[in-house]
Write an enzyme that holds these catalytic residues in place. Structure first.
Site, mmCIF file in Angstrom:
data_model
loop_
_atom_site.group_PDB
_atom_site.id
_atom_site.type_symbol
_atom_site.label_atom_id
_atom_site.label_comp_id
_atom_site.label_asym_id
_atom_site.label_seq_id
_atom_site.Cartn_x
_atom_site.Cartn_y
_atom_site.Cartn_z
ATOM 1 N N ASN A 9 0.882 -1.172 0.000
ATOM 2 C CA ASN A 9 0.000 0.000 0.000
ATOM 3 C C ASN A 9 0.918 1.220 0.000
ATOM 4 O O ASN A 9 1.458 1.596 1.036
ATOM 5 C CB ASN A 9 -0.886 -0.031 1.256
ATOM 6 N N TRP A 10 1.095 1.781 -1.179
ATOM 7 C CA TRP A 10 2.045 2.895 -1.299
ATOM 8 C C TRP A 10 1.528 4.175 -0.650
ATOM 9 O O TRP A 10 2.272 5.096 -0.417
ATOM 10 C CB TRP A 10 2.354 3.151 -2.775
ATOM 11 N N LYS A 11 0.211 4.240 -0.433
ATOM 12 C CA LYS A 11 -0.401 5.470 0.118
ATOM 13 C C LYS A 11 -0.101 6.644 -0.808
ATOM 14 O O LYS A 11 -0.073 6.464 -2.020
ATOM 15 C CB LYS A 11 0.063 5.696 1.563
ATOM 16 N N HIS A 94 -9.560 1.742 4.216
ATOM 17 C CA HIS A 94 -8.334 1.859 5.012
ATOM 18 C C HIS A 94 -8.579 2.797 6.196
ATOM 19 O O HIS A 94 -9.338 3.761 6.088
ATOM 20 C CB HIS A 94 -7.189 2.391 4.139
ATOM 21 N N GLU A 96 -6.905 5.105 7.398
ATOM 22 C CA GLU A 96 -6.621 6.524 7.126
ATOM 23 C C GLU A 96 -7.819 7.183 6.446
ATOM 24 O O GLU A 96 -8.108 8.355 6.683
ATOM 25 C CB GLU A 96 -5.340 6.631 6.278
ATOM 26 N N GLU A 166 -6.096 -4.651 10.159
ATOM 27 C CA GLU A 166 -5.036 -3.705 10.511
ATOM 28 C C GLU A 166 -5.390 -2.987 11.814
ATOM 29 O O GLU A 166 -6.176 -2.030 11.805
ATOM 30 C CB GLU A 166 -4.864 -2.663 9.395
ATOM 31 N N GLY A 172 2.085 2.248 10.809
ATOM 32 C CA GLY A 172 3.075 3.303 10.685
ATOM 33 C C GLY A 172 3.718 3.692 11.997
ATOM 34 O O GLY A 172 4.392 4.706 12.108
ATOM 35 N N SER A 212 2.820 -2.150 10.356
ATOM 36 C CA SER A 212 4.253 -2.286 10.622
ATOM 37 C C SER A 212 4.783 -3.690 10.334
ATOM 38 O O SER A 212 5.688 -4.171 11.010
ATOM 39 C CB SER A 212 4.586 -1.866 12.063
ATOM 40 N N GLY A 233 2.628 -1.131 4.280
ATOM 41 C CA GLY A 233 2.772 0.288 3.967
ATOM 42 C C GLY A 233 4.234 0.655 3.796
ATOM 43 O O GLY A 233 4.835 0.477 2.741
ATOM 44 N N GLY A 234 4.832 1.167 4.865
ATOM 45 C CA GLY A 234 6.202 1.675 4.818
ATOM 46 C C GLY A 234 7.191 0.746 4.125
ATOM 47 O O GLY A 234 7.973 1.177 3.273
HETATM 48 P P1 PGA Z 1 2.488 0.226 7.653
HETATM 49 O O1 PGA Z 1 1.073 0.501 6.927
HETATM 50 O O2 PGA Z 1 2.999 -1.074 7.105
HETATM 51 O O3 PGA Z 1 3.356 1.402 7.259
HETATM 52 O O4 PGA Z 1 2.210 0.175 9.117
HETATM 53 C C1 PGA Z 1 0.173 -0.545 6.673
HETATM 54 C C2 PGA Z 1 -1.084 0.031 6.094
HETATM 55 O O5 PGA Z 1 -1.476 1.130 6.493
HETATM 56 O O6 PGA Z 1 -1.711 -0.581 5.194
#
Ligand code: PGA
Length: 248
Positions: A9-11, A94, A96, A166, A172, A212, A233-234
């Site tokens: 998930n590049w966001k 998601h 966010e 999640e 994050g 994470s 994500g990251g």
């Molecule tokens: P993260 O993000 O791996 O940076 O914690 C995961 C996500 O939000 O899908």
């Protein structure tokens, strides 16, 4: 029985030029992966990503989709538009989006139904806040989100669905749920799906962990019986890290 699925998930990261570089590095590193590999990228990078991954084992996804076919929805993007540029998956709900952009269980349900109607495979996110976990409400929250997202769908629809569990407090933050905590909640989500659609659907459904997840913890998470993949994500922004998670 369930093929593992690791999705990046590049966001809101990576221009087209940056996407090109990252995909160029990633492709050879994951070419022999046993897991299914997906990258969910910003709208502007989808077409280029689809071109660059054509014929490879990497599928491309979007990070949201509108619930309507077309019309007066400023700032939204339709399923037909995403398909036209080569997306096959789409992340929906998601945390966010839920926290910063007013996404609700009802909008998640409507977007999920629209994705399925148009042949896009939804990766539907559920997960509790830290305050909810600490007050013992994790199961109540993920049950409400799961029942809300999939209300009205059929067993056949569910074959194309992936769920990402999640815990919001792990996204994050560098704090991962322990593998046991993640597995316990994912098994609970599977039981909720079983109540809705029966054992066959629940047993075939892939449920990812996200929050994470990285090269250091992927092996332990993926060893859990109910964890079928990851939403990353990251660690999906660096080809080597993402490839290590893919090959946990
Ligand atoms: P993260 O993000 O791996 O940076 O914690 C995961 C996500 O939000 O899908």
């Amino acid at each position: 029985m369930r093929k593992p699925i690791i999705a990046g998930n590049w966001k809101m990261n990576n221009t087209i030029a940056e996407a090109q570089k990252l995909i160029g590095e990633l492709k050879p590193l994951v070419a022999d992966a046993a897991a299914e590999v997906v990258i969910c990228v910003p709208y502007t990078a989808i077409q280029k990503a689809a071109e660059l991954t054509a014929g490879s084992n990497i599928a491309v996804g979007a990070e949201n989709v509108a619930w309507a076919d077309k019309g007066a929805f400023t700032g939204e993007i339709s399923a037909a538009m995403l398909k036209e540029v080569g997306a096959t998956y789409v992340i929906i709900g998601h945390s966010e989006r839920r926290q910063m952009f007013g996404e609700t269980d009802e909008t998640v349900r409507a977007r999920t139904a629209q994705a399925l109607k148009n042949g896009l495979k939804p990766i539907v996110c559920v997960g509790e806040l830290l305050s909810e976990r600490e007050s013992g409400k994790t199961e109540e929250v993920v049950r409400r989100q799961t029942e809300g997202a999939f209300a009205g769908l059929t067993a056949a629809d569910m074959e194309n669905v992936v769920i990402a569990y999640e815990p919001v407090w792990a996204i994050g933050t560098g704090k991962t749920a322990t593998a046991e905590q993640a597995n316990e909640t994912i098994a609970y989500i599977r039981s909720v799906v079983k109540n809705m659609f029966g054992a066959q659907v629940a047993n075939a459904l892939r449920i990812q962990y996200g929050g994470s997840m990285n090269p250091a913890n992927a092996t332990a998470l993926m060893a859990q019986p109910d964890i079928d993949g990851g939403l990353i994500g990251g660690a999906s922004l660096k080809a080597e890290d993402f490839a290590k998670v893919v090959k946990y």
